[in-house]
Design a protein around this motif. Sequence first.
Motif, PDB file in Angstrom:
ATOM      1  N   ASP A  74      -6.017 -13.257  -3.575  1.00 30.04           N
ATOM      2  CA  ASP A  74      -6.139 -12.284  -2.497  1.00 30.04           C
ATOM      3  C   ASP A  74      -5.903 -12.937  -1.141  1.00 30.04           C
ATOM      4  O   ASP A  74      -6.350 -14.062  -0.896  1.00 30.04           O
ATOM      5  CB  ASP A  74      -7.521 -11.633  -2.488  1.00 30.04           C
ATOM      6  CG  ASP A  74      -7.677 -10.572  -3.559  1.00 30.04           C
ATOM      7  OD1 ASP A  74      -6.672 -10.227  -4.220  1.00 30.04           O
ATOM      8  OD2 ASP A  74      -8.796 -10.075  -3.742  1.00 30.04           O
ATOM      9  N   VAL A  76      -6.470 -12.719   2.957  1.00 23.06           N
ATOM     10  CA  VAL A  76      -7.351 -12.140   3.968  1.00 23.06           C
ATOM     11  C   VAL A  76      -6.930 -12.682   5.332  1.00 23.06           C
ATOM     12  O   VAL A  76      -6.893 -13.891   5.542  1.00 23.06           O
ATOM     13  CB  VAL A  76      -8.834 -12.503   3.703  1.00 23.06           C
ATOM     14  CG1 VAL A  76      -9.730 -11.954   4.806  1.00 23.06           C
ATOM     15  CG2 VAL A  76      -9.279 -11.996   2.346  1.00 23.06           C
ATOM     16  N   ASP A  92      -4.668  -5.170   8.849  1.00 23.44           N
ATOM     17  CA  ASP A  92      -5.444  -4.876   7.646  1.00 23.44           C
ATOM     18  C   ASP A  92      -6.568  -5.891   7.525  1.00 23.44           C
ATOM     19  O   ASP A  92      -6.323  -7.092   7.515  1.00 23.44           O
ATOM     20  CB  ASP A  92      -4.550  -4.974   6.390  1.00 23.44           C
ATOM     21  CG  ASP A  92      -3.487  -3.891   6.337  1.00 23.44           C
ATOM     22  OD1 ASP A  92      -3.791  -2.759   6.748  1.00 23.44           O
ATOM     23  OD2 ASP A  92      -2.375  -4.181   5.873  1.00 23.44           O
ATOM     24  N   ARG A  93      -7.779  -5.387   7.439  1.00 24.80           N
ATOM     25  CA  ARG A  93      -8.929  -6.290   7.289  1.00 24.80           C
ATOM     26  C   ARG A  93      -9.363  -6.401   5.834  1.00 24.80           C
ATOM     27  O   ARG A  93     -10.165  -7.255   5.489  1.00 24.80           O
ATOM     28  CB  ARG A  93     -10.080  -5.816   8.164  1.00 24.80           C
ATOM     29  CG  ARG A  93      -9.701  -5.880   9.645  1.00 24.80           C
ATOM     30  CD  ARG A  93     -10.872  -5.578  10.552  1.00 24.80           C
ATOM     31  NE  ARG A  93     -10.484  -5.432  11.941  1.00 24.80           N
ATOM     32  CZ  ARG A  93     -10.259  -6.428  12.776  1.00 24.80           C
ATOM     33  NH1 ARG A  93     -10.380  -7.661  12.371  1.00 24.80           N
ATOM     34  NH2 ARG A  93      -9.919  -6.194  14.028  1.00 24.80           N
ATOM     35  N   ARG A  94      -8.836  -5.558   5.014  1.00 23.43           N
ATOM     36  CA  ARG A  94      -9.169  -5.599   3.585  1.00 23.43           C
ATOM     37  C   ARG A  94      -8.331  -6.689   2.911  1.00 23.43           C
ATOM     38  O   ARG A  94      -7.240  -7.007   3.381  1.00 23.43           O
ATOM     39  CB  ARG A  94      -8.907  -4.250   2.939  1.00 23.43           C
ATOM     40  CG  ARG A  94      -7.452  -3.831   3.007  1.00 23.43           C
ATOM     41  CD  ARG A  94      -7.176  -2.476   2.392  1.00 23.43           C
ATOM     42  NE  ARG A  94      -5.837  -2.029   2.699  1.00 23.43           N
ATOM     43  CZ  ARG A  94      -4.726  -2.481   2.136  1.00 23.43           C
ATOM     44  NH1 ARG A  94      -4.791  -3.418   1.220  1.00 23.43           N
ATOM     45  NH2 ARG A  94      -3.547  -2.013   2.478  1.00 23.43           N
ATOM     46  N   PRO A  95      -8.819  -7.246   1.822  1.00 20.43           N
ATOM     47  CA  PRO A  95      -8.009  -8.236   1.097  1.00 20.43           C
ATOM     48  C   PRO A  95      -6.728  -7.598   0.559  1.00 20.43           C
ATOM     49  O   PRO A  95      -6.746  -6.463   0.090  1.00 20.43           O
ATOM     50  CB  PRO A  95      -8.920  -8.685  -0.050  1.00 20.43           C
ATOM     51  CG  PRO A  95     -10.301  -8.329   0.394  1.00 20.43           C
ATOM     52  CD  PRO A  95     -10.161  -7.103   1.240  1.00 20.43           C
ATOM     53  N   ILE A  96      -5.653  -8.326   0.640  1.00 20.17           N
ATOM     54  CA  ILE A  96      -4.356  -7.882   0.131  1.00 20.17           C
ATOM     55  C   ILE A  96      -4.128  -8.609  -1.194  1.00 20.17           C
ATOM     56  O   ILE A  96      -4.049  -9.834  -1.237  1.00 20.17           O
ATOM     57  CB  ILE A  96      -3.211  -8.212   1.117  1.00 20.17           C
ATOM     58  CG1 ILE A  96      -3.516  -7.684   2.530  1.00 20.17           C
ATOM     59  CG2 ILE A  96      -1.881  -7.692   0.594  1.00 20.17           C
ATOM     60  CD1 ILE A  96      -3.634  -6.206   2.662  1.00 20.17           C
ATOM     61  N   LYS A 100       1.120  -7.328  -3.181  1.00 14.95           N
ATOM     62  CA  LYS A 100       0.953  -6.138  -2.340  1.00 14.95           C
ATOM     63  C   LYS A 100       1.362  -6.438  -0.900  1.00 14.95           C
ATOM     64  O   LYS A 100       1.449  -7.574  -0.485  1.00 14.95           O
ATOM     65  CB  LYS A 100      -0.500  -5.638  -2.382  1.00 14.95           C
ATOM     66  CG  LYS A 100      -0.963  -5.233  -3.756  1.00 14.95           C
ATOM     67  CD  LYS A 100      -0.155  -4.071  -4.270  1.00 14.95           C
ATOM     68  CE  LYS A 100      -0.631  -3.663  -5.646  1.00 14.95           C
ATOM     69  NZ  LYS A 100       0.175  -2.610  -6.214  1.00 14.95           N
ATOM     70  N   GLY A 102       1.005  -5.630   3.400  1.00 13.50           N
ATOM     71  CA  GLY A 102       0.075  -5.333   4.481  1.00 13.50           C
ATOM     72  C   GLY A 102       0.865  -5.197   5.772  1.00 13.50           C
ATOM     73  O   GLY A 102       2.086  -5.389   5.794  1.00 13.50           O
ATOM     74  N   SER A 125      -5.096 -16.872   8.607  1.00  8.61           N
ATOM     75  CA  SER A 125      -5.507 -16.283   7.323  1.00  8.61           C
ATOM     76  C   SER A 125      -5.877 -17.379   6.335  1.00  8.61           C
ATOM     77  O   SER A 125      -5.783 -18.566   6.648  1.00  8.61           O
ATOM     78  CB  SER A 125      -4.369 -15.429   6.752  1.00  8.61           C
ATOM     79  OG  SER A 125      -3.309 -16.265   6.315  1.00  8.61           O
TER      80      SER A 125
END
Length: 146
Positions: A74, A76, A92-96, A100, A102, A125
């Motif tokens: 992931d 971040v 995006d603050r959510r894990p990618i 995927k 972002g 990151s």
Amino acid sequence: MKKGTLYIMLALSLLASAGCGNRNHRGKSAAVSQSPDTVKAVISFSEIEHNFGQVQEGEKVGCIFTFTNTGNADLVINSAITTCGCTVPKYDRRPIAPGKNGSLEVVFNTEGRNGIQSKTITVKSNADPPVIILKITAEVMNNSNN
């Protein structure tokens, strides 16, 4: 001993010894586990520079930098820091997850600016590379340089 019994005992002993040779593999998975060095996120931006061209002083212009996590862990984003308060990043603050996409949106407020402007956004990151520099440029036009 009878010949038939001898053959059976010989066959059983061969089976038993063949099974012993595989004891080292019992309980081990066929998949090779990855070492901590090979498990990592990798951030790949589609572009790292954006030129707005000529814009009028007072406009707010924006662009979106897209990226893909091409690693196997992931991703971040920890921070996105700009060189000036006139440039605001949203990300995006959510894990990618691996594979995927972002995005990081940058809004540049041209109010009070004049001429060619160049701003950077430092993205930090947990990925490889851990720091990426994005750049935006614009030529801000006002009444005196139109």
